[in-house]
Design a protein around this motif. Structure first.
Motif, short mmCIF file in Angstrom:
data_model
loop_
_atom_site.label_atom_id
_atom_site.label_comp_id
_atom_site.label_asym_id
_atom_site.label_seq_id
_atom_site.Cartn_x
_atom_site.Cartn_y
_atom_site.Cartn_z
N GLY A 46 0.83 -1.20 0.00
CA GLY A 46 0.00 0.00 0.00
C GLY A 46 0.86 1.24 0.00
N ALA A 47 0.22 2.36 0.36
CA ALA A 47 0.92 3.64 0.38
C ALA A 47 1.85 3.69 1.59
CB ALA A 47 -0.09 4.77 0.44
N PRO A 48 3.12 4.02 1.38
CA PRO A 48 4.05 4.04 2.52
C PRO A 48 3.77 5.13 3.54
CG PRO A 48 5.17 4.57 0.43
CD PRO A 48 3.75 4.26 0.10
N THR A 49 2.90 6.09 3.18
CA THR A 49 2.51 7.11 4.16
C THR A 49 0.99 7.14 4.32
OG1 THR A 49 2.48 8.76 2.39
CG2 THR A 49 4.52 8.60 3.66
N ALA A 50 0.37 5.98 4.23
CA ALA A 50 -1.10 5.90 4.29
C ALA A 50 -1.62 6.45 5.61
CB ALA A 50 -1.53 4.45 4.13
N ARG A 51 -2.77 7.12 5.54
CA ARG A 51 -3.41 7.61 6.77
C ARG A 51 -4.24 6.50 7.41
NH1 ARG A 51 -3.58 13.53 6.63
NH2 ARG A 51 -5.05 13.41 8.33
N MET A 52 -4.68 5.55 6.59
CA MET A 52 -5.49 4.44 7.13
C MET A 52 -4.75 3.13 6.86
SD MET A 52 -9.41 3.30 6.29
CE MET A 52 -10.12 4.86 6.72
N MET A 53 -4.56 2.37 7.92
CA MET A 53 -3.84 1.08 7.77
C MET A 53 -4.73 -0.04 8.29
SD MET A 53 -0.06 0.09 9.14
CE MET A 53 0.58 -1.58 9.01
N PHE A 54 -4.92 -1.06 7.47
CA PHE A 54 -5.70 -2.23 7.86
C PHE A 54 -4.75 -3.31 8.35
CE2 PHE A 54 -8.31 -0.04 4.78
CZ PHE A 54 -9.59 -0.17 5.29
N VAL A 55 -5.14 -3.97 9.45
CA VAL A 55 -4.34 -5.07 9.97
C VAL A 55 -5.24 -6.30 10.09
CG1 VAL A 55 -2.92 -5.90 11.88
CG2 VAL A 55 -2.88 -3.47 11.27
N GLY A 56 -4.90 -7.32 9.33
CA GLY A 56 -5.64 -8.58 9.39
C GLY A 56 -4.91 -9.60 10.24
N GLU A 57 -5.29 -10.86 10.08
CA GLU A 57 -4.73 -11.92 10.94
C GLU A 57 -3.44 -12.49 10.35
OE1 GLU A 57 -7.33 -15.01 12.82
OE2 GLU A 57 -6.33 -16.26 11.32
N GLY A 58 -3.53 -13.04 9.15
CA GLY A 58 -2.37 -13.66 8.53
C GLY A 58 -2.71 -14.09 7.12
N PRO A 59 -1.71 -14.45 6.33
CA PRO A 59 -1.99 -14.86 4.94
C PRO A 59 -2.79 -16.16 4.89
CG PRO A 59 0.37 -14.46 5.32
CD PRO A 59 -0.28 -14.47 6.66
N GLY A 60 -3.64 -16.28 3.90
CA GLY A 60 -4.32 -17.53 3.61
C GLY A 60 -3.65 -18.18 2.40
N ARG A 61 -4.32 -19.14 1.80
CA ARG A 61 -3.72 -19.89 0.70
C ARG A 61 -3.35 -19.00 -0.48
NH1 ARG A 61 -5.20 -22.90 -3.96
NH2 ARG A 61 -7.15 -21.75 -3.98
N ASP A 62 -4.30 -18.16 -0.91
CA ASP A 62 -4.05 -17.29 -2.07
C ASP A 62 -2.92 -16.31 -1.79
OD1 ASP A 62 -6.13 -18.43 -3.58
OD2 ASP A 62 -7.60 -17.22 -2.51
N GLU A 63 -2.91 -15.77 -0.58
CA GLU A 63 -1.89 -14.78 -0.21
C GLU A 63 -0.51 -15.43 -0.16
OE1 GLU A 63 -4.78 -15.19 1.38
OE2 GLU A 63 -5.80 -13.31 0.87
N ASP A 64 -0.48 -16.68 0.33
CA ASP A 64 0.77 -17.44 0.42
C ASP A 64 1.36 -17.68 -0.97
OD1 ASP A 64 2.77 -18.86 1.76
OD2 ASP A 64 1.68 -20.75 1.62
N ILE A 65 0.48 -17.95 -1.91
CA ILE A 65 0.93 -18.20 -3.29
C ILE A 65 1.39 -16.90 -3.95
CG2 ILE A 65 0.13 -18.88 -5.60
CD1 ILE A 65 -1.75 -20.90 -4.12
N MET A 66 0.63 -15.84 -3.72
CA MET A 66 0.91 -14.56 -4.42
C MET A 66 1.94 -13.70 -3.68
SD MET A 66 -1.39 -14.32 -7.02
CE MET A 66 -1.75 -12.61 -7.27
N GLY A 67 2.12 -13.92 -2.39
CA GLY A 67 3.02 -13.06 -1.62
C GLY A 67 2.44 -11.68 -1.36
N ARG A 68 1.09 -11.58 -1.44
CA ARG A 68 0.41 -10.29 -1.21
C ARG A 68 -0.73 -10.49 -0.22
NH1 ARG A 68 -2.09 -8.29 -6.34
NH2 ARG A 68 -2.47 -6.47 -5.01
N PRO A 69 -1.04 -9.46 0.57
CA PRO A 69 -2.11 -9.61 1.55
C PRO A 69 -3.50 -9.44 0.91
CG PRO A 69 -1.22 -7.39 1.69
CD PRO A 69 -0.41 -8.12 0.63
N PHE A 70 -4.47 -10.18 1.41
CA PHE A 70 -5.87 -10.01 1.03
C PHE A 70 -6.07 -10.01 -0.50
CE2 PHE A 70 -6.06 -8.69 5.40
CZ PHE A 70 -7.30 -9.12 5.82
N VAL A 71 -5.77 -11.14 -1.11
CA VAL A 71 -5.98 -11.25 -2.55
C VAL A 71 -7.04 -12.30 -2.92
CG1 VAL A 71 -3.73 -10.40 -3.30
CG2 VAL A 71 -4.00 -12.82 -2.76
N GLY A 72 -7.56 -13.03 -1.95
CA GLY A 72 -8.61 -14.02 -2.23
C GLY A 72 -9.98 -13.36 -2.21
#
Ligand code: SF4
Length: 280
Positions: free
Chosen positions: A123-149
Motif C-alpha cells: 500500500g501507500a508508505p505514508t497511508a493515513r489508514m492502515m488495515f491489519v488482518g490476521e495472517g496470509p491464507g492460501r491465495d496470499e501465500d501463493i501470491m506473496g500479497r495480503p488479502f488477494v482471495g
C-alpha cells in the motif's frame, strides 16, 4: 452535454452504487461529516460522534494451550540473524523496503518453514489508514500479497466504497507467513512476528488502524473479548510512544460467511468512522 465515455461512466457509477448497497448502505445520499478545522488539535476529535465508552473486559482468554504448548516444545528459534533478525537490525530499518529486505527470510517462529511466500504487506508508505488482518491464507501465500482471495476482493470493495484505492491505504497482517490449514496463529507466533508489524506501523505512521477480526485485537491490545461485542468502539494502540486510534471491525471473511444486512452495515459504519477520523 453528452460525455465521451458516457457508457463507461454509467457502468462505473452503477458498480459503485451496487458496492455501497452490497455493504448495506441504502441510497446514495451522503451524510455530511461535521466540519473540522485542520488544526491537528486533539479537540477536533470531539467533533466526531463518539462511540460508547470502552469498558475493561475480562482478562484475555488463554489461547489454545494444548496446541500452543506442543508447537512451542517442538520449536527452537534459529540463531542465524538472517532467519531471526535481531531487534537492533529491525529498528535500524528506515524504510519499508529496508525492513522488508531485513525480515523476508525470517524463520523466527514455526510458520516460516511452511510458507510458500513471505507476505510483507502493501500500500501507500505514508497511508493515513492502515488495515491489519490476521495472517496470509492460501491465495496470499501463493501470491506473496495480503488479502488477494475472496476476502481481499471484498476488502477492495470496501476501500473503493470509501472513495479510495488499495494504493492509498496500507494493508498488513499480524503474522507474515501462512499458518497451516489456515488456523489462527498462536499468541507466541503472533508475538514473535509483531516486532515487524510495530516497526512497519512506525514507518508508515498512519492516522488510524483498522483491525480486521479478533486476532489483531487480541495481539495488539491483549483483548480477547469477542469481536461482535467490541467492534465499532474506538480503542488506542501505543507504538513507540505514539497513541494510534484503533477501530476493531469484522474480518471480511466473516462478512462473507455472515452475509447479512446487519453485519455489512456494521462494517460500513466502522469504516465511515475510521475514514472520518483519518481525515482529521
Ligand atoms: S510469521 Fe513472522 S515471525 Fe514467524 S517466520 Fe514468518 S515472518 Fe518470521
Amino acid at each position: 452535454m453528452k460525455l465521451p465515455n458516457n457508457q463507461t461512466m454509467s457502468t462505473t457509477l452503477r458498480a459503485w452504487k451496487e458496492t455501497l448497497e452490497d455493504l448495506g448502505v441504502i441510497g446514495l445520499v451522503r451524510q455530511p461529516l461535521p466540519e473540522v478545522k485542520a488544526t491537528g488539535s486533539s479537540d477536533s476529535l470531539s467533533l466526531l460522534p463518539m462511540p460508547p465508552p470502552y469498558k475493561p473486559s475480562a482478562p484475555p482468554r488463554a489461547p489454545s494451550k494444548v496446541k500452543e504448548a506442543k508447537i512451542a516444545i517442538d520449536w527452537k528459534a534459529p540463531d542465524d540473524p538472517i532467519k531471526n533478525p535481531p531487534f537492533d537490525a529491525i529498528v535500524a530499518c528506515e524504510s519499508l523496503d529496508a525492513l522488508n529486505a531485513c525480515i523476508c527470510k525470517c524463520e523466527a517462529c514455526p510458520l516460516g518453514g511452511g510458507r510458500i511466500k513471505f507476505v510483507f504487506g502493501e500500500g501507500a508508505p505514508t497511508a493515513r489508514m492502515m488495515f491489519v488482518g490476521e495472517g496470509p491464507g492460501r491465495d496470499e501465500d501463493i501470491m506473496g500479497r495480503p488479502f488477494v482471495g475472496r476476502a481481499g476482493a471484498l476488502l477492495d470493495k470496501m476501500i473503493a466504497a470509501m472513495g479510495m484505492g488499495r494504493d492509498e491505504v496500507y494493508i498488513a497482517n499480524v503474522v507474515k507467513c501462512r499458518p497451516p490449514d489456515n488456523r489462527t496463529p498462536t499468541s507466541s507466533e503472533s508475538q514473535t512476528c509483531l516486532r515487524y508489524l510495530y516497526r512497519q506501523i512506525e514507518l508508515i505512521n498512519p492516522s488510524v488502524l483498522v483491525g480486521l477480526g479478533a486476532t489483531p485485537l487480541r495481539e495488539l491490545l491483549g483483548d480477547a473479548t469477542g469481536i461482535t461485542k467490541i467492534r465499532g468502539a474506538w480503542r488506542t494502540v501505543v507504538i513507540a510512544d505514539r497513541e494510534i486510534p484503533f477501530m476493531p471491525t469484522f474480518h471480511p471473511a466473516y462478512v462473507l460467511r455472515q452475509y447479512t444486512k446487519e453485519v455489512r452495515q456494521a462494517v460500513w459504519e466502522d469504516l465511515q468512522s475510521a475514514l472520518a477520523r483519518s481525515q482529521l
